[in-house]
Scaffold this motif. Structure first.
Motif, short mmCIF file in Angstrom:
data_model
loop_
_atom_site.label_atom_id
_atom_site.label_comp_id
_atom_site.label_asym_id
_atom_site.label_seq_id
_atom_site.Cartn_x
_atom_site.Cartn_y
_atom_site.Cartn_z
N ILE A 151 -78.21 -5.17 -43.74
CA ILE A 151 -79.11 -4.76 -44.83
C ILE A 151 -80.67 -4.74 -44.10
O ILE A 151 -81.18 -5.76 -44.32
CB ILE A 151 -78.88 -5.24 -45.90
CG1 ILE A 151 -77.44 -5.18 -46.40
CG2 ILE A 151 -79.63 -4.32 -47.23
CD1 ILE A 151 -77.06 -5.95 -47.62
N LEU B 61 -86.67 -9.77 -53.84
CA LEU B 61 -86.70 -8.08 -53.81
C LEU B 61 -87.82 -7.41 -54.25
O LEU B 61 -88.27 -6.62 -53.50
CB LEU B 61 -85.56 -7.87 -54.81
CG LEU B 61 -84.14 -8.21 -54.47
CD1 LEU B 61 -82.96 -7.91 -55.51
CD2 LEU B 61 -83.73 -7.56 -53.01
N TYR C 160 -82.94 2.86 -53.86
CA TYR C 160 -82.93 1.72 -53.07
C TYR C 160 -81.50 1.47 -52.31
O TYR C 160 -81.52 0.40 -51.50
CB TYR C 160 -83.31 0.58 -53.90
CG TYR C 160 -84.75 0.56 -54.40
CD1 TYR C 160 -85.87 0.45 -53.47
CD2 TYR C 160 -85.06 0.89 -55.81
CE1 TYR C 160 -87.02 0.50 -53.77
CE2 TYR C 160 -86.42 0.94 -56.12
CZ TYR C 160 -87.36 0.91 -55.24
OH TYR C 160 -88.78 1.09 -55.46
N LYS D 267 -84.08 -2.50 -48.93
CA LYS D 267 -82.91 -1.70 -49.41
C LYS D 267 -82.06 -2.82 -50.02
O LYS D 267 -82.27 -4.16 -49.88
CB LYS D 267 -82.20 -0.95 -48.18
CG LYS D 267 -83.02 0.23 -47.71
CD LYS D 267 -82.99 1.38 -48.84
CE LYS D 267 -83.75 2.42 -48.08
NZ LYS D 267 -83.57 3.59 -49.00
N VAL D 268 -81.02 -2.29 -50.79
CA VAL D 268 -79.98 -3.29 -51.42
C VAL D 268 -78.49 -2.34 -51.01
O VAL D 268 -78.57 -1.34 -50.88
CB VAL D 268 -80.31 -3.31 -52.85
CG1 VAL D 268 -81.41 -4.06 -52.88
CG2 VAL D 268 -80.07 -2.21 -53.63
N HIS E 73 -80.08 -11.87 -50.67
CA HIS E 73 -80.76 -11.46 -51.95
C HIS E 73 -80.62 -9.82 -52.14
O HIS E 73 -80.99 -9.55 -53.09
CB HIS E 73 -82.08 -11.59 -51.95
CG HIS E 73 -82.93 -11.62 -50.94
ND1 HIS E 73 -82.79 -12.40 -49.69
CD2 HIS E 73 -83.66 -10.45 -50.63
CE1 HIS E 73 -83.45 -11.70 -48.87
NE2 HIS E 73 -84.04 -10.66 -49.13
N ARG E 74 -80.22 -9.30 -51.13
CA ARG E 74 -80.08 -7.71 -51.20
C ARG E 74 -78.92 -7.34 -51.57
O ARG E 74 -78.57 -6.17 -51.65
CB ARG E 74 -80.39 -7.11 -49.42
CG ARG E 74 -81.66 -7.70 -49.25
CD ARG E 74 -82.27 -6.70 -47.92
NE ARG E 74 -83.41 -7.60 -47.49
CZ ARG E 74 -83.72 -7.92 -46.15
NH1 ARG E 74 -82.96 -7.76 -45.29
NH2 ARG E 74 -84.83 -8.36 -45.86
N SER F 3 -84.53 -4.40 -44.68
CA SER F 3 -85.61 -4.87 -45.82
C SER F 3 -86.10 -3.88 -46.70
O SER F 3 -86.24 -2.62 -46.11
CB SER F 3 -86.91 -5.53 -45.25
OG SER F 3 -87.90 -5.94 -46.11
N TRP G 187 -78.76 1.19 -49.90
CA TRP G 187 -78.67 1.25 -48.30
C TRP G 187 -77.78 2.18 -48.00
O TRP G 187 -76.33 1.99 -48.69
CB TRP G 187 -78.49 -0.27 -47.65
CG TRP G 187 -78.29 -0.44 -46.31
CD1 TRP G 187 -79.00 0.55 -45.29
CD2 TRP G 187 -77.11 -0.91 -45.68
NE1 TRP G 187 -78.43 0.24 -44.14
CE2 TRP G 187 -77.33 -0.67 -44.28
CE3 TRP G 187 -76.18 -1.78 -45.93
CZ2 TRP G 187 -76.48 -1.30 -43.24
CZ3 TRP G 187 -75.36 -2.03 -45.15
CH2 TRP G 187 -75.39 -1.70 -43.74
N GLU H 285 -90.26 -7.32 -51.39
CA GLU H 285 -89.71 -6.36 -50.24
C GLU H 285 -90.21 -5.01 -50.84
O GLU H 285 -89.70 -3.96 -50.24
CB GLU H 285 -88.44 -6.54 -50.04
CG GLU H 285 -88.14 -7.78 -49.54
CD GLU H 285 -86.64 -7.84 -49.04
OE1 GLU H 285 -85.94 -7.11 -49.32
OE2 GLU H 285 -86.22 -8.87 -48.06
#
Length: 105
Positions: A14, A80, A98, A18-19, A54-55, A16, A100, A83
């Motif tokens: 993933i 988050l 956001y 994005k989640v 954390h993503r 940076s 991914w 980022e």
DNA sequence: GTCGTGACTCGAT
DNA sequence: AATCGAGCCACGA
């Protein structure tokens, strides 16, 4: 190769800013329908692990809280935001923006 | 080997 | 919009 290894390797992809959701990770790890396993895997991960845990958020675009985490969830939000990811008034992330989109499948 | 549990999700109230 | 219940099944005790 264990399921955990697959999960960790996918989470590591993933980018940076994005989640991804638990369900999404599960699919990519060929574990369709086992989103819980993803959370299970991340739970035994150490906060200082190289994996960008954390993503990973839930399908509602919120951070999943757990008593077992004791405050690490607050840290997740900070990471988050650092980022460039924004939380709305209800503490949710706009997945339309956001989420991914993995190229692999 | 069995058993309880869960950083989840989805559809029905 | 908020809650509830059922489904999923690998992991660890």
């Amino acid at each position: 190769m264990s399921n955990y290894d697959r999960i960790y390797s996918i989470v590591s992809q993933i980018p940076s800013g994005k989640v991804a959701t638990y369900g999404q990770i599960a699919e990519l790890a060929q574990l369709y329908g086992q989103a819980r396993l993803v959370g299970y895997a991340l739970r035994r991960l150490d906060p200082r692990s190289p994996v960008p845990w954390h993503r990973v958020i839930n399908a509602k675009g919120e951070i999943s809280y757990s008593a077992l985490r004791r405050g690490n969830d607050y840290q997740q939000r900070s990471l988050l935001e650092a980022e460039g990811i924004e939380f709305n008034r209800q503490g949710k992330i706009d997945l339309q923006v956001y989420l991914w989109r993995s190229s692999v499948r």
